[in-house]
Design a protein around this motif. Structure first.
Motif, PDB file in Angstrom:
ATOM      1  N   SER A  44      -5.363  -5.692  -4.373  1.00 24.16           N
ATOM      2  CA  SER A  44      -4.503  -6.326  -3.367  1.00 24.16           C
ATOM      3  C   SER A  44      -3.022  -6.338  -3.751  1.00 24.16           C
ATOM      4  O   SER A  44      -2.221  -7.019  -3.106  1.00 24.16           O
ATOM      5  N   LYS A  45      -2.661  -5.585  -4.783  1.00 20.54           N
ATOM      6  CA  LYS A  45      -1.254  -5.561  -5.216  1.00 20.54           C
ATOM      7  C   LYS A  45      -0.317  -5.186  -4.071  1.00 20.54           C
ATOM      8  O   LYS A  45      -0.677  -4.335  -3.253  1.00 20.54           O
ATOM      9  N   THR A  46       0.811  -5.844  -4.016  1.00 23.96           N
ATOM     10  CA  THR A  46       1.858  -5.698  -2.984  1.00 23.96           C
ATOM     11  C   THR A  46       1.442  -6.259  -1.608  1.00 23.96           C
ATOM     12  O   THR A  46       2.257  -6.279  -0.692  1.00 23.96           O
ATOM     13  N   GLU A  65      -4.959  -7.080  -9.370  1.00 25.64           N
ATOM     14  CA  GLU A  65      -3.500  -7.170  -9.224  1.00 25.64           C
ATOM     15  C   GLU A  65      -2.829  -6.457 -10.394  1.00 25.64           C
ATOM     16  O   GLU A  65      -3.360  -6.452 -11.510  1.00 25.64           O
ATOM     17  N   SER A  66      -1.631  -5.895 -10.131  1.00 24.32           N
ATOM     18  CA  SER A  66      -0.939  -5.102 -11.159  1.00 24.32           C
ATOM     19  C   SER A  66       0.403  -5.665 -11.607  1.00 24.32           C
ATOM     20  O   SER A  66       0.937  -5.221 -12.618  1.00 24.32           O
ATOM     21  N   TYR A  67       0.969  -6.557 -10.808  1.00 20.70           N
ATOM     22  CA  TYR A  67       2.309  -7.072 -11.138  1.00 20.70           C
ATOM     23  C   TYR A  67       2.203  -8.561 -11.398  1.00 20.70           C
ATOM     24  O   TYR A  67       1.780  -9.327 -10.514  1.00 20.70           O
ATOM     25  N   PHE A  88      -6.643  -8.456 -13.858  1.00 17.64           N
ATOM     26  CA  PHE A  88      -5.333  -7.863 -14.065  1.00 17.64           C
ATOM     27  C   PHE A  88      -5.531  -6.404 -14.466  1.00 17.64           C
ATOM     28  O   PHE A  88      -6.243  -6.098 -15.427  1.00 17.64           O
ATOM     29  N   ILE A  89      -4.893  -5.475 -13.712  1.00 20.86           N
ATOM     30  CA  ILE A  89      -5.128  -4.044 -13.951  1.00 20.86           C
ATOM     31  C   ILE A  89      -3.846  -3.270 -14.232  1.00 20.86           C
ATOM     32  O   ILE A  89      -3.866  -2.048 -14.340  1.00 20.86           O
ATOM     33  N   GLY A  90      -2.725  -3.985 -14.361  1.00 21.55           N
ATOM     34  CA  GLY A  90      -1.440  -3.297 -14.565  1.00 21.55           C
ATOM     35  C   GLY A  90      -1.017  -3.289 -16.021  1.00 21.55           C
ATOM     36  O   GLY A  90      -1.666  -3.892 -16.872  1.00 21.55           O
ATOM     37  N   ALA A 172     -10.231   3.441 -16.970  1.00 15.85           N
ATOM     38  CA  ALA A 172      -9.322   4.584 -17.053  1.00 15.85           C
ATOM     39  C   ALA A 172      -8.765   4.948 -15.684  1.00 15.85           C
ATOM     40  O   ALA A 172      -9.383   4.690 -14.644  1.00 15.85           O
ATOM     41  N   ILE A 173      -7.567   5.522 -15.733  1.00 13.57           N
ATOM     42  CA  ILE A 173      -6.927   6.088 -14.538  1.00 13.57           C
ATOM     43  C   ILE A 173      -6.630   7.545 -14.881  1.00 13.57           C
ATOM     44  O   ILE A 173      -5.596   7.840 -15.468  1.00 13.57           O
ATOM     45  N   PRO A 174      -7.541   8.475 -14.582  1.00 18.29           N
ATOM     46  CA  PRO A 174      -7.276   9.872 -14.950  1.00 18.29           C
ATOM     47  C   PRO A 174      -6.136  10.468 -14.121  1.00 18.29           C
ATOM     48  O   PRO A 174      -5.765   9.904 -13.087  1.00 18.29           O
ATOM     49  N   GLY A 210     -12.563   5.069 -10.864  1.00 17.84           N
ATOM     50  CA  GLY A 210     -12.714   5.429  -9.458  1.00 17.84           C
ATOM     51  C   GLY A 210     -11.747   4.626  -8.607  1.00 17.84           C
ATOM     52  O   GLY A 210     -11.686   3.401  -8.736  1.00 17.84           O
ATOM     53  N   MET A 211     -10.941   5.331  -7.797  1.00 16.03           N
ATOM     54  CA  MET A 211     -10.012   4.691  -6.876  1.00 16.03           C
ATOM     55  C   MET A 211     -10.226   5.338  -5.499  1.00 16.03           C
ATOM     56  O   MET A 211     -11.153   6.130  -5.331  1.00 16.03           O
ATOM     57  N   SER A 212      -9.379   5.016  -4.546  1.00 13.10           N
ATOM     58  CA  SER A 212      -9.600   5.534  -3.180  1.00 13.10           C
ATOM     59  C   SER A 212      -9.829   7.049  -3.157  1.00 13.10           C
ATOM     60  O   SER A 212     -10.616   7.562  -2.375  1.00 13.10           O
ATOM     61  N   ASN A 213      -9.136   7.745  -4.050  1.00 13.66           N
ATOM     62  CA  ASN A 213      -9.156   9.207  -4.042  1.00 13.66           C
ATOM     63  C   ASN A 213     -10.370   9.842  -4.725  1.00 13.66           C
ATOM     64  O   ASN A 213     -10.635  11.028  -4.542  1.00 13.66           O
ATOM     65  N   VAL A 226     -15.510   0.283  -9.043  1.00 11.49           N
ATOM     66  CA  VAL A 226     -14.460   1.118  -8.454  1.00 11.49           C
ATOM     67  C   VAL A 226     -13.345   0.203  -7.956  1.00 11.49           C
ATOM     68  O   VAL A 226     -13.595  -0.888  -7.458  1.00 11.49           O
ATOM     69  N   ARG A 227     -12.122   0.667  -8.133  1.00  8.60           N
ATOM     70  CA  ARG A 227     -10.948  -0.152  -7.795  1.00  8.60           C
ATOM     71  C   ARG A 227     -10.267   0.470  -6.581  1.00  8.60           C
ATOM     72  O   ARG A 227      -9.650   1.518  -6.677  1.00  8.60           O
ATOM     73  N   ILE A 228     -10.417  -0.187  -5.430  1.00 11.90           N
ATOM     74  CA  ILE A 228      -9.925   0.410  -4.197  1.00 11.90           C
ATOM     75  C   ILE A 228      -8.847  -0.468  -3.557  1.00 11.90           C
ATOM     76  O   ILE A 228      -9.070  -1.649  -3.301  1.00 11.90           O
ATOM     77  N   GLY A 229      -7.694   0.137  -3.337  1.00 18.71           N
ATOM     78  CA  GLY A 229      -6.603  -0.572  -2.688  1.00 18.71           C
ATOM     79  C   GLY A 229      -6.335  -0.020  -1.303  1.00 18.71           C
ATOM     80  O   GLY A 229      -6.669  -0.625  -0.276  1.00 18.71           O
ATOM     81  N   THR A 230      -5.746   1.167  -1.266  1.00 24.86           N
ATOM     82  CA  THR A 230      -5.291   1.792  -0.032  1.00 24.86           C
ATOM     83  C   THR A 230      -6.356   1.821   1.073  1.00 24.86           C
ATOM     84  O   THR A 230      -6.068   1.486   2.216  1.00 24.86           O
ATOM     85  N   ASP A 231      -7.570   2.184   0.734  1.00 26.99           N
ATOM     86  CA  ASP A 231      -8.606   2.312   1.761  1.00 26.99           C
ATOM     87  C   ASP A 231      -9.013   0.973   2.369  1.00 26.99           C
ATOM     88  O   ASP A 231      -9.640   0.947   3.432  1.00 26.99           O
ATOM     89  N   THR A 235      -1.787   1.672   3.283  1.00 29.92           N
ATOM     90  CA  THR A 235      -0.842   2.233   2.316  1.00 29.92           C
ATOM     91  C   THR A 235       0.168   1.173   1.882  1.00 29.92           C
ATOM     92  O   THR A 235       0.473   0.247   2.612  1.00 29.92           O
ATOM     93  N   ARG A 236       0.641   1.351   0.661  1.00 31.41           N
ATOM     94  CA  ARG A 236       1.657   0.436   0.120  1.00 31.41           C
ATOM     95  C   ARG A 236       3.028   1.049   0.291  1.00 31.41           C
ATOM     96  O   ARG A 236       3.184   2.255   0.191  1.00 31.41           O
ATOM     97  N   THR A 237       4.013   0.174   0.544  1.00 32.98           N
ATOM     98  CA  THR A 237       5.378   0.706   0.683  1.00 32.98           C
ATOM     99  C   THR A 237       6.122   0.577  -0.639  1.00 32.98           C
ATOM    100  O   THR A 237       5.803  -0.260  -1.458  1.00 32.98           O
TER     101      THR A 237
HETATM  102  C1  LIG Z   1      -3.146   0.598  -7.469  1.00 32.69           C
HETATM  103  C2  LIG Z   1      -4.310   0.755  -8.372  1.00 32.69           C
HETATM  104  C3  LIG Z   1      -5.590   1.050  -7.854  1.00 32.69           C
HETATM  105  C4  LIG Z   1      -5.853   1.270  -6.371  1.00 32.69           C
HETATM  106  O1  LIG Z   1      -5.440   2.522  -5.998  1.00 32.69           O
HETATM  107  P1  LIG Z   1      -5.693   3.084  -4.509  1.00 32.69           P
HETATM  108  O2  LIG Z   1      -5.374   4.521  -4.630  1.00 32.69           O
HETATM  109  O3  LIG Z   1      -4.748   2.344  -3.615  1.00 32.69           O
HETATM  110  O4  LIG Z   1      -7.101   2.819  -4.152  1.00 32.69           O
HETATM  111  C5  LIG Z   1      -6.627   1.154  -8.751  1.00 32.69           C
HETATM  112  N1  LIG Z   1      -6.457   0.983 -10.080  1.00 32.69           N
HETATM  113  C6  LIG Z   1      -5.258   0.703 -10.616  1.00 32.69           C
HETATM  114  C7  LIG Z   1      -5.135   0.510 -12.082  1.00 32.69           C
HETATM  115  C8  LIG Z   1      -4.144   0.579  -9.778  1.00 32.69           C
HETATM  116  O5  LIG Z   1      -2.957   0.290 -10.327  1.00 32.69           O
END
Ligand SMILES: *Cc1c(COP(=O)(O)O)cnc(C)c1O
Length: 237
Positions: A44-46, A65-67, A88-90, A172-174, A210-213, A226-231, A235-237
């Protein structure tokens, strides 16, 4: 004049959440895994508290959240939703670690002993131990966050000895790729590390990738979160 969307055409957070769960279920089925093995973390960041509430009312309980400052404000606003689990994921700067230690349930981005040590000493005594994932830098040379695979053992050993921390697994964020095989290859490297860690520490149960992509690739390689934001939130601005 830009026409206003009417409710009829608006895709709600609830609908997007339902789609995200369906996508996870489909991916699990293809991977011959049980859907229940995969937790959805709604990132839910931003996004404002109202969006978190919309997801909450649709049954979502785990949020990422990342910030730090933005997250602390949101957590305070949402205090009455006491069963929300905050991750916390940031990236963590030393001067923000106390806020992270005091306000979150999980920290997925621990990549060095210095930060683990601070979180351990700053976790309030009246709270449960902080759940920790070690962030690993897999296939992402440009990224500044994440420890190298060779450093997992030492960091895990340190975290395991911390009274106020519980080691739960890896994150991980590959590097971004739209090629399924490339995605799977990166995730399988992390899966190998995870399988080894599990044999060393029985409480380790979480592989956050795993993220939206790249949800499908991640689930096929054993992701449990899996960590999903955008979907979910757009989209975030
Ligand atoms: C922003 C973020 C996500 C979500 O990414 P989306 O592409 O919006 O699904 C997942 N993991 C981390 C660590 C992020 O910072």
């Amino acid at each position: 004049m830009t026409p206003q969307l009417t409710d009829k055409y608006m895709v709600t957070i609830a609908e997007r959440l339902t789609s995200a769960y369906a996508r996870i279920a489909d991916a699990a089925k293809i991977a011959q895994r049980n859907t229940n093995e995969v937790t959805l973390l709604a990132v839910s960041k931003t996004k404002p508290s109202e969006d978190v509430i919309a997801a909450y009312e649709h049954g979502q309980r785990e949020f990422g959240e990342s910030y730090v400052q933005e997250a602390i404000d949101k957590i305070a606003q949402l205090q009455s939703y006491s069963d929300i689990i905050w991750h916390f994921i940031g990236p963590i700067q030393s001067n923000k670690s106390a806020l992270v230690a005091a306000n979150f349930d999980w920290v997925q981005s621990v990549d060095r002993i210095k930060i683990a040590k601070r979180l351990d000493s700053q976790r309030p005594d009246d709270k449960q131990p902080l759940n920790i994932l070690i962030q690993v830098n897999i296939s992402n040379e440009e990224a500044k966050s994440g420890c190298h695979r060779d450093e997992i053992d030492e960091l895990a050993d340190f975290i395991n000895q911390c009274e106020h921390l519980t080691l739960r697994g890896l994150m991980a964020i590959p590097a971004k790729s739209n090629d399924l095989d490339t995605q799977i290859q990166s995730f399988e490297q992390l899966q190998t590390c995870f399988d080894k860690l599990k044999t060393q520490y029985p409480q380790v149960d979480t592989l956050s990738m795993g993220m939206s992509n790249d949800v499908e690739a991640a689930i096929s390689a054993g992701s449990t979160m899996v960590r999903i934001g955008t979907d979910i939130f757009g989209t975030r601005t």
